[in-house]
Structures are given as structure tokens and as C-alpha cells.
Design a protein around this motif. Structure first.
Motif, PDB file in Angstrom:
ATOM      1  N   PRO A   1      -4.965  15.865  -3.269  1.00 30.97           N
ATOM      2  CA  PRO A   1      -6.431  16.104  -4.138  1.00 30.97           C
ATOM      3  C   PRO A   1      -5.246  15.837  -5.893  1.00 30.97           C
ATOM      4  CG  PRO A   1      -7.453  17.011  -2.981  1.00 30.97           C
ATOM      5  CD  PRO A   1      -5.638  16.900  -2.115  1.00 30.97           C
ATOM      6  N   GLN A   2      -4.509  16.210  -6.182  1.00 29.95           N
ATOM      7  CA  GLN A   2      -3.678  16.125  -7.401  1.00 29.95           C
ATOM      8  C   GLN A   2      -2.773  15.031  -7.040  1.00 29.95           C
ATOM      9  OE1 GLN A   2      -3.991  19.178  -9.667  1.00 29.95           O
ATOM     10  NE2 GLN A   2      -2.996  17.539 -10.861  1.00 29.95           N
ATOM     11  N   ASN A   3      -2.620  14.734  -6.399  1.00 31.16           N
ATOM     12  CA  ASN A   3      -1.720  13.660  -6.276  1.00 31.16           C
ATOM     13  C   ASN A   3      -2.031  13.275  -6.786  1.00 31.16           C
ATOM     14  OD1 ASN A   3       1.029  15.302  -6.434  1.00 31.16           O
ATOM     15  ND2 ASN A   3       1.123  14.953  -3.907  1.00 31.16           N
ATOM     16  N   ALA A   4      -2.806  12.492  -5.878  1.00 25.75           N
ATOM     17  CA  ALA A   4      -4.258  11.335  -5.670  1.00 25.75           C
ATOM     18  C   ALA A   4      -4.467  10.792  -7.284  1.00 25.75           C
ATOM     19  CB  ALA A   4      -5.394  11.687  -5.285  1.00 25.75           C
ATOM     20  N   LEU A   5      -4.680  12.037  -7.984  1.00 23.35           N
ATOM     21  CA  LEU A   5      -5.265  12.131  -9.673  1.00 23.35           C
ATOM     22  C   LEU A   5      -4.359  11.621 -10.612  1.00 23.35           C
ATOM     23  CD1 LEU A   5      -7.273  12.986 -11.849  1.00 23.35           C
ATOM     24  CD2 LEU A   5      -5.676  14.526 -12.345  1.00 23.35           C
TER      25      LEU A   5
ATOM     26  N   ILE B   1     -13.272  18.136  -6.947  1.00 25.50           N
ATOM     27  CA  ILE B   1     -14.025  19.052  -5.222  1.00 25.50           C
ATOM     28  C   ILE B   1     -13.125  18.893  -4.279  1.00 25.50           C
ATOM     29  CG2 ILE B   1     -16.209  19.042  -4.718  1.00 25.50           C
ATOM     30  CD1 ILE B   1     -17.810  17.622  -6.470  1.00 25.50           C
ATOM     31  N   ALA B   2     -12.486  17.792  -4.178  1.00 31.81           N
ATOM     32  CA  ALA B   2     -11.680  17.953  -3.303  1.00 31.81           C
ATOM     33  C   ALA B   2     -10.869  18.789  -3.107  1.00 31.81           C
ATOM     34  CB  ALA B   2     -11.293  16.506  -2.814  1.00 31.81           C
ATOM     35  N   GLN B   3     -10.318  19.273  -4.267  1.00 34.33           N
ATOM     36  CA  GLN B   3      -9.271  20.382  -4.300  1.00 34.33           C
ATOM     37  C   GLN B   3      -9.699  21.883  -3.935  1.00 34.33           C
ATOM     38  OE1 GLN B   3      -6.103  19.732  -4.682  1.00 34.33           O
ATOM     39  NE2 GLN B   3      -5.906  22.149  -5.159  1.00 34.33           N
ATOM     40  N   VAL B   4     -11.135  21.837  -4.873  1.00 34.77           N
ATOM     41  CA  VAL B   4     -11.688  23.141  -4.186  1.00 34.77           C
ATOM     42  C   VAL B   4     -11.698  23.435  -3.092  1.00 34.77           C
ATOM     43  CG1 VAL B   4     -13.943  24.748  -4.300  1.00 34.77           C
ATOM     44  CG2 VAL B   4     -12.657  23.523  -6.486  1.00 34.77           C
TER      45      VAL B   4
ATOM     46  N   LEU C   1      -7.395   6.731  -1.058  1.00 32.25           N
ATOM     47  CA  LEU C   1      -6.410   7.647  -1.338  1.00 32.25           C
ATOM     48  C   LEU C   1      -6.154   8.944  -0.765  1.00 32.25           C
ATOM     49  CD1 LEU C   1      -6.197   7.799  -5.231  1.00 32.25           C
ATOM     50  CD2 LEU C   1      -4.514   6.612  -4.012  1.00 32.25           C
ATOM     51  N   LEU C   2      -7.285   9.573  -0.279  1.00 33.23           N
ATOM     52  CA  LEU C   2      -7.589  11.038   0.460  1.00 33.23           C
ATOM     53  C   LEU C   2      -6.946  10.750   2.048  1.00 33.23           C
ATOM     54  CD1 LEU C   2     -10.179  13.014  -0.804  1.00 33.23           C
ATOM     55  CD2 LEU C   2      -7.539  13.493  -1.646  1.00 33.23           C
ATOM     56  N   ALA C   3      -7.462   9.478   1.904  1.00 32.43           N
ATOM     57  CA  ALA C   3      -7.809   9.185   3.198  1.00 32.43           C
ATOM     58  C   ALA C   3      -6.012   9.250   4.304  1.00 32.43           C
ATOM     59  CB  ALA C   3      -8.508   8.104   4.036  1.00 32.43           C
ATOM     60  N   VAL C   4      -5.447   8.247   3.540  1.00 36.69           N
ATOM     61  CA  VAL C   4      -3.130   8.303   3.672  1.00 36.69           C
ATOM     62  C   VAL C   4      -2.908   9.583   3.679  1.00 36.69           C
ATOM     63  CG1 VAL C   4      -4.149   5.691   3.004  1.00 36.69           C
ATOM     64  CG2 VAL C   4      -3.100   6.561   1.362  1.00 36.69           C
TER      65      VAL C   4
ATOM     66  N   SER D   1     -15.093   9.517 -10.897  1.00 32.47           N
ATOM     67  CA  SER D   1     -14.647   9.564  -9.768  1.00 32.47           C
ATOM     68  C   SER D   1     -13.745  10.641  -9.668  1.00 32.47           C
ATOM     69  CB  SER D   1     -13.600   8.097  -9.068  1.00 32.47           C
ATOM     70  OG  SER D   1     -15.507   8.233  -9.088  1.00 32.47           O
ATOM     71  N   ALA D   2     -12.912  10.553 -10.978  1.00 32.61           N
ATOM     72  CA  ALA D   2     -11.529  11.893 -10.886  1.00 32.61           C
ATOM     73  C   ALA D   2     -11.951  13.347 -10.869  1.00 32.61           C
ATOM     74  CB  ALA D   2     -10.724  11.991 -11.947  1.00 32.61           C
ATOM     75  N   ALA D   3     -13.181  13.522 -11.160  1.00 28.07           N
ATOM     76  CA  ALA D   3     -14.128  14.990 -10.946  1.00 28.07           C
ATOM     77  C   ALA D   3     -14.452  14.418  -9.218  1.00 28.07           C
ATOM     78  CB  ALA D   3     -15.570  14.503 -11.491  1.00 28.07           C
ATOM     79  N   GLN D   4     -13.980  14.039  -8.344  1.00 32.71           N
ATOM     80  CA  GLN D   4     -14.796  14.156  -7.019  1.00 32.71           C
ATOM     81  C   GLN D   4     -12.856  14.743  -6.235  1.00 32.71           C
ATOM     82  OE1 GLN D   4     -15.669   9.940  -5.912  1.00 32.71           O
ATOM     83  NE2 GLN D   4     -17.297  10.241  -5.894  1.00 32.71           N
TER      84      GLN D   4
END
Length: 281
Positions: free
Chosen positions: A53-57, A20-23, A46-49, A14-17
Motif C-alpha cells: 500500500p505504501q509503495n502503491a501510494l 485502509i489497506a495498510q492497516v 496496484l495491490l493485485a500485482v 482513492s488514496a484513502a483506500q
């Protein structure tokens, strides 16, 4: 226009998602709605709060290393008639998620899926008060607000792979991985009010895999089951993305950065298709 992002389960993949979100972020696409299952539920939360994407990784890598063997439960099943319900307690995952999510509330619409093994119901946790059940491809659903419990424990419930993690008990429900009933909840994104949906799948899709021991066999079997319920949502995908990271197993935490990079590269190759889709009338 409200854009939804639907995220499948996939463990470390799921890190791949996030890649994609970063792009998407770099090209001005900021989804309004995040929905997910299992590993995708963690990414969605993580993205909703508000994590980038980079920090969420960085956070995601911590939540992917959560094996806390249920020693007492295993011993008890040996010496008493009580049956073991899982090999891992799942408490470490909740603790990691509480550290990441406990001080935040969702800024975007958020919804994710768990499975109630008592009755096979798809349990949907969400902060969207107007979920349209007619748009969900399942007659057996229960929609609960995020205030039902701590966000960390609800997200963790979506990740509890049956037979591996002890199920989460919540208000008479016995909850396991949402992938059992809806591994790519694109239909839920529409039901939550999306007008366009970007679906990010990390599923099996029939690829030949190297089968290993008992855990590997169980996981591949669950992948096949999950893929069947992904297939029923095909009409709801919107635009479908799959970076095909089938060589990474769900618990290979050391490869999380690789998965992010591969998702990022895949996103770059497909961003024109996404932009065309978003701009369609």
C-alpha cells in the motif's frame, strides 16, 4: 478463507483506500481478491500485482495527475461537424499506468468495471475464469479476460469520466467510467469467489457539498448517479467502510498523502470491527 476487497471510485480520494489497506496488512489481513471501479480499479490493480500500500501510494500520486487537454479534438469540434467526446485525451493516464503495471501480472484475483456507452453494458475485466454472473446485480454484463488488452489500457478505461475524458474504444465497445453502472462492485467480489468482502466506499452518501463551476456540477451529478447503483449492492457489502473524505475533490492531487493518512486513521479506528467480521463463522 478467501477475502475480497471492493474499492469504489473516488479520484484522488482513492488514496484513502490504500491507507485502509495498510492497516489491514499490519493486522495480518491480505485480501485474495481485489475488485474496483475507476480510482478503485487503479488501487485494485496496484495491490493485485504486488505493490505494498505504501509503495502503491507513490505510484497512485503520479496516475492522479493526468490532465492532457485534447486540443486537436476541441479545435476540430469548433471548425467541423464532428462532436467532441471529452476534454482530456486520457493518454497520459495510460502511459503512467503502463509505467506502473506494464512489467507485472496480477498475483491475486483481479476484476474491475467499465461501462460500454453503446448499450449500457457493465464490462468486467478479470483474470478469474469462473465469475458467477448470478451473483452480479446486473442483467447486462460482459465478462472479458485481462488478456483482452494491456492491463494499463483496461484499467484506464475504467477511469474515463464521461464528458471529461474521451472514451476508450476497444473491439467495437466505447468505454467510460465504471462508476456509471457499478461504483462499488461488492457483488463482483462475491462473484469472483470471495467468502468475506471488505467494501471501501468513497461515495457521495447525501452529504452537503460546495457546488462550484461546470466541472464541479458534472462531478457531483455523477456522484449522485453512482450512489444510486451503490445502493443496490447494499446486501453484498460484507463489512462497509467509508472514511467520509467529501471535502477533497477528485483531482486535488496535492492532497493524496492526506487522503492516505485519513484512510489509515479511519482503518485503525475500525480494525476491530473488521477483525470480528473476518473471524465470524
Amino acid at each position: 478463507m478467501r477475502i475480497g476487497m471492493a474499492l469504489s471510485g473516488g479520484g484522488v480520494r482513492s488514496a484513502a483506500q490504500l491507507g485502509i489497506a495498510q492497516v489491514l496488512l499490519e493486522h495480518g489481513i491480505q485480501p485474495d481478491i481485489y475488485v474496483g471501479t475507476s480510482g478503485g480499479a487503479i488501487v485494485a490493480a496496484l495491490l493485485a500485482v504486488g505493490y505494498t500500500p505504501q509503495n502503491a501510494l507513490d505510484v497512485y500520486k503520479k496516475t492522479s495527475s493526468v490532465q492532457d487537454l485534447a486540443y486537436w479534438e476541441i479545435l476540430r469540434s469548433v471548425f467541423t461537424p464532428e462532436k467532441i467526446q471529452g476534454l482530456y485525451k486520457g493518454q497520459k493516464l495510460e502511459t503512467q499506468l503502463e509505467s506502473a503495471l506494464g512489467l507485472y501480472s496480477a498475483k491475486s484475483t483481479l476484476a474491475f468495471v467499465a461501462t460500454n456507452v453503446i448499450n449500457g453494458t457493465q464490462v468486467i475485466f478479470t483474470n478469474e475464469p469462473s465469475i458467477d454472473p448470478a451473483k452480479i446485480n446486473d442483467d447486462h454484463i460482459e465478462v472479458l479476460p485481462l488478456t483482452t488488452g494491456k492491463l494499463s489500457e483496461l484499467v484506464a478505461a475504467s477511469c474515463r469520466m464521461p464528458g471529461i475524458f474521451i472514451p476508450k474504444k476497444l473491439g467495437g465497445r466505447v468505454l467510460v467510467d465504471g462508476g456509471v453502472v457499478n461504483n462499488l462492485p461488492s457483488d463482483l467480489a462475491w462473484a469472483a469467489g470471495a467468502e468475506k468482502v471488505i467494501s471501501c466506499d468513497l461515495g457521495y452518501a447525501g452529504e452537503v457539498v460546495q457546488v462550484g463551476g461546470a466541472f464541479s456540477i458534472l462531478k457531483h451529478s455523477l456522484d449522485i448517479v453512482s450512489e444510486r447503483n451503490v445502493d443496490r449492492n447494499v446486501a453484498d457489502f460484507g463489512i462497509y467502510l467509508n472514511p467520509a473524505i467529501f471535502d477533497v475533490t477528485v483531482l486535488e492531487v496535492r492532497r493524496a498523502d492526506e487522503c492516505f493518512q485519513r484512510g489509515y486513521e479511519y482503518g485503525l479506528k475500525n480494525i476491530d470491527h473488521v477483525l470480528d467480521y473476518i473471524s465470524e463463522g
